[in-house]
Design a protein around this motif. Structure first.
Motif, PDB file in Angstrom:
ATOM      1  N   UNK A   7       0.809  -1.224   0.000  1.00  0.00           N
ATOM      2  CA  UNK A   7       0.000   0.000   0.000  1.00  0.00           C
ATOM      3  C   UNK A   7       0.840   1.270   0.000  1.00  0.00           C
ATOM      4  N   UNK A   8       2.061   1.205  -0.462  1.00  0.00           N
ATOM      5  CA  UNK A   8       2.907   2.389  -0.545  1.00  0.00           C
ATOM      6  C   UNK A   8       2.407   3.361  -1.603  1.00  0.00           C
ATOM      7  N   UNK A   9       3.051   4.531  -1.662  1.00  0.00           N
ATOM      8  CA  UNK A   9       2.741   5.544  -2.674  1.00  0.00           C
ATOM      9  C   UNK A   9       3.736   5.366  -3.815  1.00  0.00           C
ATOM     10  N   UNK A  66       8.882   4.118  -5.627  1.00  0.00           N
ATOM     11  CA  UNK A  66       8.062   4.147  -4.419  1.00  0.00           C
ATOM     12  C   UNK A  66       8.523   5.339  -3.597  1.00  0.00           C
ATOM     13  N   UNK A  67       7.600   6.250  -3.276  1.00  0.00           N
ATOM     14  CA  UNK A  67       7.950   7.447  -2.517  1.00  0.00           C
ATOM     15  C   UNK A  67       7.952   7.095  -1.030  1.00  0.00           C
ATOM     16  N   UNK A  68       9.101   7.258  -0.400  1.00  0.00           N
ATOM     17  CA  UNK A  68       9.251   6.946   1.021  1.00  0.00           C
ATOM     18  C   UNK A  68       9.051   8.167   1.905  1.00  0.00           C
ATOM     19  N   UNK A  69       9.446   9.340   1.380  1.00  0.00           N
ATOM     20  CA  UNK A  69       9.401  10.556   2.189  1.00  0.00           C
ATOM     21  C   UNK A  69       9.355  11.776   1.264  1.00  0.00           C
ATOM     22  N   UNK A  70       8.599  12.797   1.693  1.00  0.00           N
ATOM     23  CA  UNK A  70       8.554  14.083   0.987  1.00  0.00           C
ATOM     24  C   UNK A  70       8.673  15.189   2.028  1.00  0.00           C
ATOM     25  N   UNK A  71       9.696  16.025   1.896  1.00  0.00           N
ATOM     26  CA  UNK A  71       9.927  17.150   2.808  1.00  0.00           C
ATOM     27  C   UNK A  71       9.821  16.737   4.271  1.00  0.00           C
ATOM     28  N   UNK A  72      10.373  15.573   4.582  1.00  0.00           N
ATOM     29  CA  UNK A  72      10.397  15.088   5.961  1.00  0.00           C
ATOM     30  C   UNK A  72       9.165  14.325   6.398  1.00  0.00           C
ATOM     31  N   UNK A  73       8.137  14.246   5.560  1.00  0.00           N
ATOM     32  CA  UNK A  73       6.916  13.514   5.907  1.00  0.00           C
ATOM     33  C   UNK A  73       7.043  12.060   5.455  1.00  0.00           C
ATOM     34  N   UNK A  74       6.771  11.148   6.376  1.00  0.00           N
ATOM     35  CA  UNK A  74       6.830   9.710   6.097  1.00  0.00           C
ATOM     36  C   UNK A  74       5.693   9.332   5.152  1.00  0.00           C
ATOM     37  N   UNK A  75       6.028   8.716   4.025  1.00  0.00           N
ATOM     38  CA  UNK A  75       5.022   8.288   3.056  1.00  0.00           C
ATOM     39  C   UNK A  75       4.800   6.779   3.095  1.00  0.00           C
ATOM     40  N   UNK A  76       5.391   6.068   4.040  1.00  0.00           N
ATOM     41  CA  UNK A  76       5.231   4.622   4.074  1.00  0.00           C
ATOM     42  C   UNK A  76       3.885   4.195   4.658  1.00  0.00           C
ATOM     43  N   UNK A  84      12.617  11.150  -0.952  1.00  0.00           N
ATOM     44  CA  UNK A  84      13.404   9.942  -0.813  1.00  0.00           C
ATOM     45  C   UNK A  84      12.578   8.847  -1.468  1.00  0.00           C
ATOM     46  N   UNK A  85      13.125   8.177  -2.474  1.00  0.00           N
ATOM     47  CA  UNK A  85      12.373   7.150  -3.199  1.00  0.00           C
ATOM     48  C   UNK A  85      13.118   5.830  -3.192  1.00  0.00           C
ATOM     49  N   UNK A  86      12.356   4.774  -3.297  1.00  0.00           N
ATOM     50  CA  UNK A  86      12.908   3.430  -3.464  1.00  0.00           C
ATOM     51  C   UNK A  86      12.751   3.056  -4.927  1.00  0.00           C
TER      52      UNK A  86
END
Length: 145
Positions: free
Chosen positions: A65-67, A88-98, A118-120
């Motif tokens: 269910x990641x972004x 897969x977007x893990x983080x945007x501007x310090x916000x956890x997207x997991x 931060x992307x995978x």
């Protein structure tokens, strides 16, 4: 699990990217303002997923269910930043997207004109893109005290 040996290639599990959005302008060249009166910006990408979505029904077949990035506009801000479809977007501007809903992810992405992400990316995809990293660490001599 074996330890890393100096000089051997490391596989990067996350990649930092900076995306600078482009302002949305009308036919006169003026900034288009949103309902809140602030200038609108475009990112040049679309996302899918979120903890409120059923990933088993995803047409892309994502495993969780990641972004995920589902579309990149050619020659747009996302393409210029190095973002790729299926990242897969893990983080945007310090916000956890997991662990975020789709709606919250869109809200965070829309907030700022610059996105520090931060992307995978699957190893085979970033190796192909020339992003293979090499370690420069040397083995330490064992010190006896």
């Amino acid at each position: 699990m074996a330890a890393h040996i100096a000089g051997n290639t490391l596989e990067c599990l996350s990649i930092p990217l900076e995306l600078k959005k482009e302002p949305v302008v009308d036919e006169k060249g003026s900034h288009v303002l949103g309902p809140d009166g602030k200038p609108q910006y475009r990112c040049g990408f679309k996302i899918g997923g979120g903890i409120d979505q059923d990933h088993t029904k995803s047409p892309q077949g994502y495993p969780d269910n990641g972004i995920y990035v589902t579309f990149i506009q050619a020659d747009g801000p996302a393409a210029h930043s190095g973002l790729q479809v299926h990242d897969k977007i893990l983080q945007v501007n310090g916000h956890d997207f997991t662990m975020v809903t789709h709606k919250k992810a869109v809200e965070y992405i829309m907030r700022k004109p610059t996105l520090k992400m931060l992307v995978f990316r699957q190893a085979s995809r970033y190796q192909f893109a020339g992003l293979r990293l090499r370690s420069t660490l040397r083995p330490m001599k064992r010190l006896i005290y």
